[in-house]
Enzyme design. Structure first.
Site, PDB file in Angstrom:
ATOM      1  N   ARG A 231       0.793  -1.220   0.000  1.00 43.91           N
ATOM      2  CA  ARG A 231       0.000   0.000   0.000  1.00 43.91           C
ATOM      3  C   ARG A 231       0.832   1.281   0.000  1.00 43.91           C
ATOM      4  O   ARG A 231       0.669   2.125  -0.874  1.00 43.91           O
ATOM      5  CB  ARG A 231      -0.947   0.014   1.214  1.00 43.91           C
TER       6      ARG A 231
ATOM      7  N   HIS B  26      -7.812  -3.811  -7.732  1.00 37.84           N
ATOM      8  CA  HIS B  26      -7.613  -3.057  -6.491  1.00 37.84           C
ATOM      9  C   HIS B  26      -8.868  -3.114  -5.618  1.00 37.84           C
ATOM     10  O   HIS B  26      -9.750  -2.264  -5.718  1.00 37.84           O
ATOM     11  CB  HIS B  26      -7.272  -1.601  -6.835  1.00 37.84           C
TER      12      HIS B  26
ATOM     13  N   TYR C 205     -18.046  12.879 -13.969  1.00 42.27           N
ATOM     14  CA  TYR C 205     -17.976  14.080 -14.813  1.00 42.27           C
ATOM     15  C   TYR C 205     -16.646  14.209 -15.564  1.00 42.27           C
ATOM     16  O   TYR C 205     -16.568  14.928 -16.551  1.00 42.27           O
ATOM     17  CB  TYR C 205     -18.177  15.344 -13.973  1.00 42.27           C
TER      18      TYR C 205
END
Length: 862
Positions: free
Chosen positions: A32, A78, A122
């Site tokens: 990570r 993931h 968006y």
């Protein structure tokens, strides 16, 4: 309650916690928070790039919705929150976060003001062209693959990047028990350094630093000081100080500070808001208005100043209190073979080169395997369709075969082919059987055989492999290399409080009772010789001003006490007071003993300048005529409680201390008007604890009143002042050079009218003189008003003393002609100047009043 068939296994909770926490921490470290040293990527960034690679959103394809990309990465590789993927992808697209962005974002991807990006539904994204180089050759078995979280797909463990990504983009991450914070660097510089390493594996880090000079941040700015950079490159840890890039402009009738680049990772909006709070709280005075005039063309923050503000002082306050100056703490920790290691510059380059070497080997092996496979097929073609007879046979076998398998077996048997070759013959289109196509097959076979030889040579020749690495890096540099954005201020260093205090001239005064203050020199009015003076300070009953010295705020003051102790203060640390203020007790500023008194001072420059402190010496004199010379280096390490400067015996005390440069001349004067002159070389240098040697031999009831150090015999003159206000200037040459320890010659003819000698000073026409008497009255005059006269004379009156008043101290000050002209005309000065004819008469009378013979010197040594 235990159920039937269950078995309880007792475990130690401490051992279980240790084991579980180690597993958790290693998972965070490896999977990570820390980047791989080879491609410089954390797992989430690698998966974003690989996911986009799988979706085919390369730099030359159309944009794809971010939500689609995030969903693909989440579903395949993931298994965490969608924000973890989207936030990582957004940062990869921000040109103020990454030096070389890897994602090409379309839409609102946030701003330097900390504005959040638009929702992923968006925005759109695709890979940047530089990311094509990070993913280059991924399909050629150059890196290992591993199963994804559900074993349904494969993902790469590392990317075969041609870009030294860890160097050029840096990274930051907080793991468990460790963190990483790696600075970005310039791509062109990094590639130059890597090429230099390939050419010489024994290259030193200092030699690498000739290529990769310092970090290069995406927001530009200035690296202030180089020590942190050097530490980071050598050890993997260092603190790099960053400053905004600023300029000064005039806007209307006001000065303004213009900021065009801010330090890395600074939130511009928060910085401006915080500055506005500091201005409101009067922590940063002098700012009239703050405006953010940034637009799509670039960053521009305007700090408009008040009319009386000094731009440099305001700027240094901004550096001190706001994010216009920050620090970047480098901590180069990355995963090497799955284990976290701290890396210096050479380590990072080494691991990248080794990774590229492995990629080149594996890519070459893959290409060789493919070339041999193709050559094998082409050899089959040559056997079967190389001549018209063999082609006719092959066609006949295929036509008369019952099925493809029979045809394949027939071809294998007839032409001695492998199964692969036979299948390739069957798959041939009829168009390939024309004469022209046959020529192409032969040409392709020849080219393939040359390529096989070339690839085999690469695998056999290590030098060629490293040359390929260099060639590819140089090509990358030509494509994506750019100029560095961050400038380097090598002269900078840790910012100290001096940076925010103007280096103006001040007057320091110390009273007999130990009160000290600093006052701006411009507060003192200038008068001609013979004036009565104006109030200089308010003192307590029976106190009077004893010492006065001019200095500048940034100088160091060394204080020497009559007991032979030395203390340190910087001038700006001395409390400021008006001309009439009494000041602060010295005991409150330095740890002086209650029964000790300051008797001497030295102004020095930077005590950390090794060359300066070794070149200069401190020469001290005591009331009984002892002189001592010690290197300034012995006083270059300030201590809170002071140090012993000279051993003082009974009935003696320290009188003065001066800086010398090794070639000076020393003059010592006594109360009875005697003075001796000898070269500094006559006094040998001794340690701080020594007592010193005899400087002058005293007669009965005589004592030393002061010492001067002469560096310019031709231009400097000797000024002596008596306690009743008489003084005179004499040429240094009037005092002949003798050996140390003599009795001296007459310097002022002492009478009841003059009183005892109280001060000696070396002056020139450009100097000013400050005289303070015991009642606190001060007068300031220019030395150009006082002519040079003979040595054995009474002198002229310098100041009119009232009643039984006497002079307490004199000091040289720099004369400011502008202030002089402005203040000479001021009204309200107590006492008018004497008429010119009176002054002339005094001088004439003094010149002829007492003429005595010189006293012969005694050259006796101690």
């Amino acid at each position: 309650m235990q159920k039937e068939g269950e078995r309880l296994i007792p475990i130690n909770i401490v051992d279980e916690m240790k084991s579980s926490y180690i597993d958790y921490s290693m998972s965070v470290i490896v999977s990570r928070a820390l980047p791989d040293v080879r491609d410089g990527l954390k797992p989430v960034h690698r998966r974003v790039l690989y996911g986009m690679y799988g979706l085919g959103v390369f730099s030359n394809r159309k944009y794809l919705k971010s939500a689609r990309i995030v969903g693909d990465v989440l579903g395949k590789y993931h298994p965490h929150g969608d924000s973890s993927v989207y936030d990582a992808m957004v940062r990869m697209a921000q040109d103020w976060s990454l030096r070389y962005p890897q994602v090409d974002g379309q839409g609102n991807f946030g701003s330097m003001d900390g504005d959040p990006p638009a929702a992923m539904r968006y925005t759109e994204a695709r890979l940047k062209k530089i990311s094509d180089e990070i993913l280059s050759d991924l399909d050629k078995e150059t890196v290992d693959f591993q199963n994804n979280f559900d074993d349904s797909l494969q993902e790469p463990t590392v990317l075969p990047t041609k870009i030294p990504n860890l160097l050029v983009n840096g990274t930051s991450g907080i793991a468990v028990g460790m963190a990483t914070n790696m600075a970005p660097h310039n791509l062109s510089e990094s590639i130059d350094a890597i090429c230099a390493y390939i050419d010489n594996r024994e290259i030193t880090i200092d030699e690498l630093m000739q290529h990769i000079i310092a970090p290069d941040f995406p927001t530009g700015g200035i690296i202030y000081g180089y020590d942190g950079v050097r530490d980071a490159f050598h050890t993997g840890r260092g603190r790099v100080v960053l400053r905004a890039k600023v300029s000064f402009e005039e806007i209307g009738n006001r000065n303004a500070i213009i900021v065009t680049e801010i330090p890395y990772q600074v939130n511009k909006a928060e910085m401006i808001a915080r500055t506005a709070e500091l201005v409101k709280d009067e922590k940063i005075p002098g700012i009239y208005e703050i405006r953010d005039e940034s637009d799509r063309k670039g960053l521009r923050v305007v700090y408009e100043l008040k009319n009386d503000a000094i731009p440099n002082v305001v700027l240094n306050l901004l550096y001190k209190y706001t994010a216009l100056q920050t620090s970047f703490s480098v901590n180069n920790i990355a995963l090497v073979d799955g284990r976290p290691e701290q890396l210096n510059l050479k380590d990072i380059i080494h691991h990248f080169v080794e990774h590229r070497h492995e990629v080149i080997v594996r890519r070459t092996e893959f290409e060789l395997k493919k070339a041999k496979e193709r050559a094998h097929i082409l050899e089959g073609f040559m056997k079967v369709i190389g001549t018209q007879d063999s082609l006719d046979k092959a066609i006949a076998i295929i036509r008369h075969s019952a099925n493809p398998q029979a045809a394949k077996e027939g071809l294998i048997e007839e032409f001695d082919l492998s199964e692969i070759q036979a299948q390739a013959i069957l798959d041939l289109r009829l168009a390939r059987l024309t004469g022209m196509e046959l020529d192409k097959i032969r040409d392709e076979y020849d080219a393939i055989m040359k390529e096989i030889l070339n690839l085999e040579d690469i695998l056999a020749n290590e030098g060629r492999r490293y040359q390929i690495i260099k060639d590819e890096l140089i090509e990358i540099k030509e494509k994506y290399g750019d100029e560095r954005r961050t400038e380097i201020d090598y002269s900078g260093g840790e910012m100290s409080i001096e940076d925010i205090i103007p280096n103006e001239s001040v007057v320091l005064t110390i009273s007999h009772a130990g009160y000290i203050k600093r006052t701006s020199l411009s507060e003192y009015k200038i008068q001609s010789r013979g004036g009565v003076g104006n109030r200089a300070a308010t003192t307590r009953d029976e106190d009077f001003l004893e010492y006065i010295v001019s200095a500048t705020n940034h100088q160091y003051m060394l204080f020497f006490t009559e007991k032979g102790r030395c203390y340190w203060l910087r001038v700006f640390e001395i409390p400021e007071g008006s001309k009439t203020a009494k000041g602060r007790a010295v005991q409150n500023l330095i740890n002086i003993e209650p029964d000790d008194k300051i008797k001497a001072y030295i102004r020095t420059n930077n005590l950390k300048d090794t060359e300066y402190v070794n070149q200069m010496s401190v020469v001290m004199v005591t009331k009984n005529g002892t002189i001592k010379k010690t290197s300034l280096e012995a006083y270059s390490r300030p201590r809170v409680n002071g140090v012993n400067a000279i051993e003082i015996r009974d009935n003696d005390q320290l009188l003065g201390a001066y800086l010398t440069n090794g070639t000076s001349q020393i003059m010592i004067a006594t109360k009875n008007g005697k003075c001796i002159r000898f070269p500094e070389e006559k006094v040998r240098e001794v340690g701080r604890g020594s007592i010193g040697v005899r400087g002058i031999t005293l007669e009965d009831n005589d004592e030393v009143i002061g010492m001067i150090v002469v560096n310019d015999v031709e231009n400097e003159t000797v000024l002596v002042v008596s306690e009743k206000g008489y003084g005179k200037r004499t040429a240094v040459e009037d005092y002949r050079i003798t050996n140390r320890g003599g009795k001296g010659v007459i310097t002022l003819n002492i009478t009841d009218k003059t009183g005892n000698l109280i001060a000696i000073q070396n002056v020139t026409d450009e100097d000013g003189l400050m005289i303070i008497n015991k009642s606190g009255v001060a007068i300031r005059m220019g030395m150009d008003e006082m002519r040079v006269m003979g040595r054995n004379t009474q002198g002229v009156r310098l100041i009119n003393l009232k009643k039984n008043d006497e002079i307490a101290a004199i000091a040289k000050v720099e004369m400011d002609k502008d202030v002089e002209e402005a203040e000479e005309n001021e009204e309200g000065i107590e006492g008018e100047n004497q008429p010119a004819n009176t002054i002339a008469q005094t001088e004439n009378n003094s010149e002829h009043e007492n003429s005595g013979d010189e006293v012969e010197n005694s050259d006796s040594e101690e």
